[in-house]
Design an enzyme around this catalytic site. Sequence first.
Site, PDB file in Angstrom:
ATOM      1  N   ARG A 147       0.862  -1.175   0.000  1.00 56.00           N
ATOM      2  CA  ARG A 147       0.000   0.000   0.000  1.00 56.00           C
ATOM      3  C   ARG A 147       0.899   1.225   0.000  1.00 56.00           C
ATOM      4  O   ARG A 147       1.910   1.250   0.713  1.00 56.00           O
ATOM      5  CB  ARG A 147      -0.894  -0.005   1.246  1.00 56.00           C
ATOM      6  CG  ARG A 147      -1.956   1.067   1.232  1.00 56.00           C
ATOM      7  CD  ARG A 147      -2.749   1.148   2.514  1.00 56.00           C
ATOM      8  NE  ARG A 147      -2.073   1.962   3.499  1.00 56.00           N
ATOM      9  CZ  ARG A 147      -2.713   2.479   4.554  1.00 56.00           C
ATOM     10  NH1 ARG A 147      -3.984   2.221   4.764  1.00 56.00           N
ATOM     11  NH2 ARG A 147      -2.060   3.232   5.421  1.00 56.00           N
ATOM     12  N   TYR A 159      -3.160  11.263   7.213  1.00 55.78           N
ATOM     13  CA  TYR A 159      -3.316   9.851   7.537  1.00 55.78           C
ATOM     14  C   TYR A 159      -2.253   8.973   6.888  1.00 55.78           C
ATOM     15  O   TYR A 159      -1.887   9.197   5.729  1.00 55.78           O
ATOM     16  CB  TYR A 159      -4.708   9.370   7.074  1.00 55.78           C
ATOM     17  CG  TYR A 159      -4.750   7.872   7.021  1.00 55.78           C
ATOM     18  CD1 TYR A 159      -4.666   7.197   5.819  1.00 55.78           C
ATOM     19  CD2 TYR A 159      -4.741   7.145   8.200  1.00 55.78           C
ATOM     20  CE1 TYR A 159      -4.622   5.829   5.782  1.00 55.78           C
ATOM     21  CE2 TYR A 159      -4.691   5.778   8.178  1.00 55.78           C
ATOM     22  CZ  TYR A 159      -4.631   5.113   6.969  1.00 55.78           C
ATOM     23  OH  TYR A 159      -4.574   3.755   6.937  1.00 55.78           O
ATOM     24  N   ASP A 220      -5.230   3.809  -0.144  1.00 55.93           N
ATOM     25  CA  ASP A 220      -6.393   3.970   0.729  1.00 55.93           C
ATOM     26  C   ASP A 220      -6.875   5.416   0.687  1.00 55.93           C
ATOM     27  O   ASP A 220      -6.173   6.321   1.107  1.00 55.93           O
ATOM     28  CB  ASP A 220      -5.979   3.598   2.175  1.00 55.93           C
ATOM     29  CG  ASP A 220      -7.178   3.433   3.096  1.00 55.93           C
ATOM     30  OD1 ASP A 220      -7.007   2.837   4.173  1.00 55.93           O
ATOM     31  OD2 ASP A 220      -8.282   3.872   2.728  1.00 55.93           O
ATOM     32  N   HIS A 222      -9.394   6.438   2.284  1.00 57.33           N
ATOM     33  CA  HIS A 222      -9.813   6.677   3.670  1.00 57.33           C
ATOM     34  C   HIS A 222     -11.051   7.548   3.780  1.00 57.33           C
ATOM     35  O   HIS A 222     -11.107   8.485   4.585  1.00 57.33           O
ATOM     36  CB  HIS A 222      -8.655   7.283   4.472  1.00 57.33           C
ATOM     37  CG  HIS A 222      -8.481   6.626   5.816  1.00 57.33           C
ATOM     38  ND1 HIS A 222      -8.927   7.199   6.972  1.00 57.33           N
ATOM     39  CD2 HIS A 222      -7.964   5.446   6.163  1.00 57.33           C
ATOM     40  CE1 HIS A 222      -8.653   6.418   8.001  1.00 57.33           C
ATOM     41  NE2 HIS A 222      -8.064   5.331   7.542  1.00 57.33           N
ATOM     42  N   GLU A 246      -8.979   1.889  -2.096  1.00 60.27           N
ATOM     43  CA  GLU A 246      -9.766   1.524  -0.914  1.00 60.27           C
ATOM     44  C   GLU A 246     -10.519   2.715  -0.339  1.00 60.27           C
ATOM     45  O   GLU A 246     -10.005   3.839  -0.336  1.00 60.27           O
ATOM     46  CB  GLU A 246      -8.813   0.969   0.135  1.00 60.27           C
ATOM     47  CG  GLU A 246      -9.396   0.701   1.486  1.00 60.27           C
ATOM     48  CD  GLU A 246      -8.341   0.287   2.486  1.00 60.27           C
ATOM     49  OE1 GLU A 246      -7.219  -0.041   2.080  1.00 60.27           O
ATOM     50  OE2 GLU A 246      -8.652   0.297   3.680  1.00 60.27           O
ATOM     51  N   GLU A 272     -13.994  -1.713   5.733  1.00 61.39           N
ATOM     52  CA  GLU A 272     -13.329  -1.921   7.029  1.00 61.39           C
ATOM     53  C   GLU A 272     -14.141  -1.338   8.179  1.00 61.39           C
ATOM     54  O   GLU A 272     -13.990  -1.757   9.318  1.00 61.39           O
ATOM     55  CB  GLU A 272     -11.927  -1.348   7.021  1.00 61.39           C
ATOM     56  CG  GLU A 272     -11.836   0.143   7.042  1.00 61.39           C
ATOM     57  CD  GLU A 272     -10.389   0.614   7.095  1.00 61.39           C
ATOM     58  OE1 GLU A 272      -9.566   0.128   6.304  1.00 61.39           O
ATOM     59  OE2 GLU A 272     -10.090   1.463   7.935  1.00 61.39           O
ATOM     60  N   ARG A 293     -13.521  -5.580   2.656  1.00 59.16           N
ATOM     61  CA  ARG A 293     -12.407  -5.140   3.498  1.00 59.16           C
ATOM     62  C   ARG A 293     -12.541  -5.519   4.981  1.00 59.16           C
ATOM     63  O   ARG A 293     -11.615  -5.348   5.759  1.00 59.16           O
ATOM     64  CB  ARG A 293     -12.282  -3.612   3.429  1.00 59.16           C
ATOM     65  CG  ARG A 293     -11.436  -3.126   2.300  1.00 59.16           C
ATOM     66  CD  ARG A 293      -9.986  -3.493   2.493  1.00 59.16           C
ATOM     67  NE  ARG A 293      -9.290  -2.625   3.430  1.00 59.16           N
ATOM     68  CZ  ARG A 293      -8.265  -2.997   4.166  1.00 59.16           C
ATOM     69  NH1 ARG A 293      -7.850  -4.241   4.144  1.00 59.16           N
ATOM     70  NH2 ARG A 293      -7.654  -2.160   4.972  1.00 59.16           N
ATOM     71  N   ASP A 326      -4.400  -2.233  14.906  1.00 57.40           N
ATOM     72  CA  ASP A 326      -5.479  -2.214  15.891  1.00 57.40           C
ATOM     73  C   ASP A 326      -6.388  -3.428  15.783  1.00 57.40           C
ATOM     74  O   ASP A 326      -7.364  -3.545  16.520  1.00 57.40           O
ATOM     75  CB  ASP A 326      -6.283  -0.906  15.841  1.00 57.40           C
ATOM     76  CG  ASP A 326      -6.648  -0.461  14.447  1.00 57.40           C
ATOM     77  OD1 ASP A 326      -5.772   0.090  13.759  1.00 57.40           O
ATOM     78  OD2 ASP A 326      -7.812  -0.672  14.045  1.00 57.40           O
ATOM     79  N   GLU A 349      -4.197  -7.723   4.585  1.00 57.23           N
ATOM     80  CA  GLU A 349      -3.406  -6.595   5.097  1.00 57.23           C
ATOM     81  C   GLU A 349      -2.615  -7.068   6.300  1.00 57.23           C
ATOM     82  O   GLU A 349      -3.141  -7.781   7.158  1.00 57.23           O
ATOM     83  CB  GLU A 349      -4.335  -5.456   5.505  1.00 57.23           C
ATOM     84  CG  GLU A 349      -3.608  -4.258   6.097  1.00 57.23           C
ATOM     85  CD  GLU A 349      -4.551  -3.117   6.419  1.00 57.23           C
ATOM     86  OE1 GLU A 349      -5.771  -3.302   6.324  1.00 57.23           O
ATOM     87  OE2 GLU A 349      -4.060  -2.039   6.766  1.00 57.23           O
ATOM     88  N   TRP A 412     -12.134  11.502   8.299  1.00 54.36           N
ATOM     89  CA  TRP A 412     -10.687  11.246   8.502  1.00 54.36           C
ATOM     90  C   TRP A 412     -10.285   9.953   7.820  1.00 54.36           C
ATOM     91  O   TRP A 412     -11.036   8.979   7.850  1.00 54.36           O
ATOM     92  CB  TRP A 412     -10.381  11.151   9.994  1.00 54.36           C
ATOM     93  CG  TRP A 412      -8.938  10.852  10.253  1.00 54.36           C
ATOM     94  CD1 TRP A 412      -7.873  11.709  10.133  1.00 54.36           C
ATOM     95  CD2 TRP A 412      -8.386   9.582  10.611  1.00 54.36           C
ATOM     96  NE1 TRP A 412      -6.716  11.060  10.416  1.00 54.36           N
ATOM     97  CE2 TRP A 412      -6.969   9.749  10.699  1.00 54.36           C
ATOM     98  CE3 TRP A 412      -8.922   8.316  10.844  1.00 54.36           C
ATOM     99  CZ2 TRP A 412      -6.101   8.709  11.042  1.00 54.36           C
ATOM    100  CZ3 TRP A 412      -8.071   7.275  11.163  1.00 54.36           C
ATOM    101  CH2 TRP A 412      -6.680   7.501  11.282  1.00 54.36           C
TER     102      TRP A 412
END
Length: 412
Positions: A147, A159, A220, A222, A246, A272, A293, A326, A349, A412
């Site tokens: 990525r 980010y 991404d 985001h 993404e 996600e 995702r 996370d 990922e 974000w």
Amino acid sequence: MIIDKAEIIVTSPDRNFVTLRITTDEGHVGIGDGTLNGRELAVVAYLKEHVAPLLLGKDAGRIEDIWQYLYRGAYWRRGPVTMAAIAAVDMALWDIKGKAAGMPVYQLLGGASRSGLMAYGHASGKTMPEIFDSVNEHLELGYKSMRIQSGVPGLNAIYGIASQSADTGDSAVRYDHEPARRGALPAQEDWDTRAYLRHIPTVFEAVRNEFGPELPLLHDGHHRMTPIQAAQLGKSLEPYDLFWLEDCTPAENQEALRLVRQHTTTPLAIGEIFNTVWDYQQIIREQLIDYVRSAVTHTGGISHLKKVLDYAAQYQIKSGMHGPTDVSPVGMAAAMHLGLSIHNFGIQEYMQHGAKTNAVFHQTYTWNDGYLHPGDEPGLGVTLDVDEAGKYPYEQAYLPFNRLADGTVHDW
Ligand code: CS2
Ligand code: MG
């Protein structure tokens, strides 16, 4: 195999993690990941107050029945907190089922459909030299797909840039180990979509010129673009043959992706922040995405994410499970067992956890020459060292938020 204990263990080595540990009257122990970045304590309360007491006395082998009991029995359905809590239970019960059967969970799901899981890493930088260094660093680590996230001229904190030190100025706190900054308030970052749209195509042109046409490259977005902006970016990236773009636009309004799809053939990955199959229903049925995702941890566990992916398989849509730091090593292991067994695996990922996290969660999954494998230990193959976990009490932490130049809050 009657559940006689359900404990919630919160630990914060490199970052906060929530783990549910279920014990049966026969001594089997299963663990599940319930980490929800920035809202961990909400899941802890849901598990402690409204799930753990309901599990006692239940047959740990009845995974599907317990799932349905927790989902339908709550009356209030779906949502990230509920589905992360149910996911933790589901993972722990699959862990127990595997241990009782003496088999790794992927065998219980139908056995291996491949020899390993291709993983992608997070290369990033504020500048092209930093990005090139990061790509080379990940190639040396063995990654076969990458990525790419970049700084944007004119924007400060942004980010996904690992070299960006946390607000504390401590450069040792790499972004990718701690996307949620520790502290009582979320950090503010700034954003300018037009500057981003001008810059990102130049980044991928430079990366392709430097590293060639074969390396699978991902990006991404985001959640920050409108559908037409996402369409513009997807179209402008077509010459660079991305593996996927993404979260190109917030997808609560699933039909927004119809507009993106009309303008670009760049493959799309979404989900996600989704947590049930219902979040995907339209974008799968209309083939508005190419990759699902979701992480096991955020989608009701192995049982529910398998249902989502089996539905997606009917539309030639593949998995692209979320695997940031996370998602705990328990959640990562669950993703690997599921990914190894399904036919429509796409990519995994894999942001490698830090040393302190690895000292708390002892993993038997392996990372070798760009591929992951869950291993063949019975269950999920991860054990939690409770004493080590106790060294790292919870520390409040929040993901950042964005404001535009005029002060408007932005995704974000
Ligand atoms: C990102 C994540 O890995 C990704 O694709 O979207 O880093 C995301 O920002 C964090 O997981 C949020 O907790
Ligand atoms: Mg993402």
